[in-house]
Design a protein around this motif. Sequence first.
Motif, short mmCIF file in Angstrom:
data_model
loop_
_atom_site.label_atom_id
_atom_site.label_comp_id
_atom_site.label_asym_id
_atom_site.label_seq_id
_atom_site.Cartn_x
_atom_site.Cartn_y
_atom_site.Cartn_z
N TYR A 126 1.01 44.53 73.31
CA TYR A 126 0.87 44.45 74.76
C TYR A 126 -0.59 44.28 74.97
N ILE A 127 -1.86 44.73 74.87
CA ILE A 127 -3.07 45.19 75.10
C ILE A 127 -3.85 43.13 74.63
N PHE A 130 -5.03 53.61 73.00
CA PHE A 130 -3.89 53.62 72.48
C PHE A 130 -4.35 53.91 71.16
N ARG A 131 -4.70 53.33 70.20
CA ARG A 131 -5.56 53.91 68.90
C ARG A 131 -5.99 55.31 69.10
N ASN A 185 1.23 50.91 66.77
CA ASN A 185 0.17 49.90 66.91
C ASN A 185 0.72 49.41 67.52
N THR A 226 1.93 48.80 70.58
CA THR A 226 0.98 48.91 71.25
C THR A 226 -0.22 47.83 71.82
N THR A 227 -0.55 47.21 70.70
CA THR A 227 -1.89 45.93 70.31
C THR A 227 -0.92 45.17 71.24
N SER A 258 -1.82 56.82 68.87
CA SER A 258 -1.58 56.93 67.25
C SER A 258 -2.46 57.73 66.67
#
Length: 158
Positions: free
Chosen positions: A131-132, A87-88, A125, A128-129, A91
Motif C-alpha cells: 500500500y505504501i 504501519f510498521r 507487513n 501494508t508495504t 506490526s
Amino acid sequence: MAKIHAFIRNHFDFLTYTVFGFLASLINIFTFMGVQNFFHAHYMVANTIAWLVSVIFGFFTNKSFVFKSKYSTGYALITELIAFLFFRGISLLADSFIMFGCISILSMTSLWAKIVDQILVGILNYVTTRYIFSRDQREMFQRLRSRRTRRKKDDVER
C-alpha cells in the motif's frame, strides 16, 4: 518456460518482497537472539530492538528493490518513511502481542516464538508495504502536494 516467465513478470513484486522479507526476518531473528542471549535482555526489549533493525533494512530494500519507488524529492522520501514507520508500528504491536502469547501463555521457546511471529507479521507487513509504495499511493501524494502548492500560491497572490 514461457509460463514461468509470465508468472515471474506477473508476481515480481511479491517474489522480490518474499526474498527481501525473508532476509529482513533473518535479520530480525538473529538480532533478537543476539540481544537476548548476549545482553540477557527481556524478550520484549530484544524484540523491539530486533524490530527496529529489521525495519530500517526493510524500508530501504522495499523502496529500492521491491517496489522500485524513486527518490524524487526529500519530501516524498520523508512521507514514505513516515507512512512506513506508522504501519510498521502497527506490526510492532502485533509482533509484541504474538511474542507475549507464544512465550508467556503457550510457553514456547523464544526462538520458535520468533519464527512463528515472523511468518505472521511478514504477511501483515506485505499488505501494508504494498500500500505504501504503490503507484496509486504515490499519485495521491503528488495530487496532495500540488493542491497544497496551489493553495500557497493563491495565498501569496491575495
